[in-house]
Design a protein around this motif. Structure first.
Motif, PDB file in Angstrom:
ATOM      1  N   LEU A  81       0.807  -1.222   0.000  1.00 38.11           N
ATOM      2  CA  LEU A  81       0.000   0.000   0.000  1.00 38.11           C
ATOM      3  C   LEU A  81       0.841   1.273   0.000  1.00 38.11           C
ATOM      4  CD1 LEU A  81      -2.800  -1.043   2.518  1.00 38.11           C
ATOM      5  CD2 LEU A  81      -2.937  -0.936   0.017  1.00 38.11           C
ATOM      6  N   ALA A  82       1.982   1.261   0.671  1.00 36.38           N
ATOM      7  CA  ALA A  82       2.744   2.492   0.843  1.00 36.38           C
ATOM      8  C   ALA A  82       3.953   2.593  -0.074  1.00 36.38           C
ATOM      9  CB  ALA A  82       3.211   2.592   2.297  1.00 36.38           C
ATOM     10  N   CYS A  83       4.219   1.588  -0.843  1.00 31.33           N
ATOM     11  CA  CYS A  83       5.439   1.554  -1.640  1.00 31.33           C
ATOM     12  C   CYS A  83       5.549   2.737  -2.602  1.00 31.33           C
ATOM     13  CB  CYS A  83       5.511   0.239  -2.402  1.00 31.33           C
ATOM     14  SG  CYS A  83       7.093  -0.024  -3.219  1.00 31.33           S
ATOM     15  N   SER A  84       4.464   3.113  -3.201  1.00 24.96           N
ATOM     16  CA  SER A  84       4.526   4.182  -4.207  1.00 24.96           C
ATOM     17  C   SER A  84       4.678   5.574  -3.593  1.00 24.96           C
ATOM     18  CB  SER A  84       3.281   4.139  -5.089  1.00 24.96           C
ATOM     19  OG  SER A  84       2.132   4.358  -4.300  1.00 24.96           O
ATOM     20  N   THR A  85       4.327   5.740  -2.314  1.00 25.65           N
ATOM     21  CA  THR A  85       4.377   7.076  -1.706  1.00 25.65           C
ATOM     22  C   THR A  85       5.614   7.316  -0.848  1.00 25.65           C
ATOM     23  OG1 THR A  85       3.111   6.307   0.203  1.00 25.65           O
ATOM     24  CG2 THR A  85       1.863   7.212  -1.648  1.00 25.65           C
ATOM     25  N   LEU A  86       6.381   6.277  -0.554  1.00 32.13           N
ATOM     26  CA  LEU A  86       7.548   6.429   0.307  1.00 32.13           C
ATOM     27  C   LEU A  86       8.829   6.543  -0.518  1.00 32.13           C
ATOM     28  CD1 LEU A  86       6.755   3.785   3.073  1.00 32.13           C
ATOM     29  CD2 LEU A  86       6.393   6.246   3.182  1.00 32.13           C
ATOM     30  N   THR A  87       9.803   7.225   0.066  1.00 34.96           N
ATOM     31  CA  THR A  87      11.098   7.332  -0.596  1.00 34.96           C
ATOM     32  C   THR A  87      11.890   6.039  -0.406  1.00 34.96           C
ATOM     33  OG1 THR A  87      12.237   8.194   1.348  1.00 34.96           O
ATOM     34  CG2 THR A  87      11.143   9.806  -0.080  1.00 34.96           C
ATOM     35  N   ARG A  88      12.951   5.935  -1.144  1.00 34.87           N
ATOM     36  CA  ARG A  88      13.791   4.738  -1.042  1.00 34.87           C
ATOM     37  C   ARG A  88      14.371   4.598   0.361  1.00 34.87           C
ATOM     38  NH1 ARG A  88      16.441   2.440  -5.658  1.00 34.87           N
ATOM     39  NH2 ARG A  88      17.765   0.745  -4.953  1.00 34.87           N
TER      40      ARG A  88
END
Length: 105
Positions: free
Chosen positions: A37-44
């Motif tokens: 769910l959060a992969c696309s909104t978090l930085t590396r």
């Protein structure tokens, strides 16, 4: 200890393994869902930090399950030392699991 006490302790240790394994599965599932769910909104960096924190948090229930399995092995070895006749009887029957404990009761 009596054979029935060994049976009780073995059952309790087996239940503990199941509980710790269930906790590990729950933690892994929560991590997988959160990353999806959060992969696309978090930085590396944030993803890396969450993965490291997850790895540290996941270690506790996984290690507890392994320790409980070791406890079952210790109980079996202790039973074999204290009740060699029951173990020898079970070995002659060809059974290879912890059900030899019930033969002594």
């Amino acid at each position: 200890m009596t054979p029935s006490e060994y049976i009780e302790l073995t059952i309790m240790a087996g239940d503990s393994v199941g509980q710790h394994a269930a906790n590990a599965v729950a933690i892994f599932s929560a991590y997988a869902i959160a990353m999806y769910l959060a992969c696309s909104t978090l930085t590396r960096f944030q993803l890396s930090l969450l993965s490291v924190l997850y790895s540290i948090f996941f270690f506790a229930p996984a290690n507890a399950a392994i320790d409980s399995l070791k406890q079952i092995e210790i109980l079996g070895n202790s039973f074999a030392r204290e009740h060699p006749a029951a173990v020898a009887k079970r070995a002659r029957s060809g059974r290879r699991n912890l059900s030899f404990l019930s033969a002594a009761c």
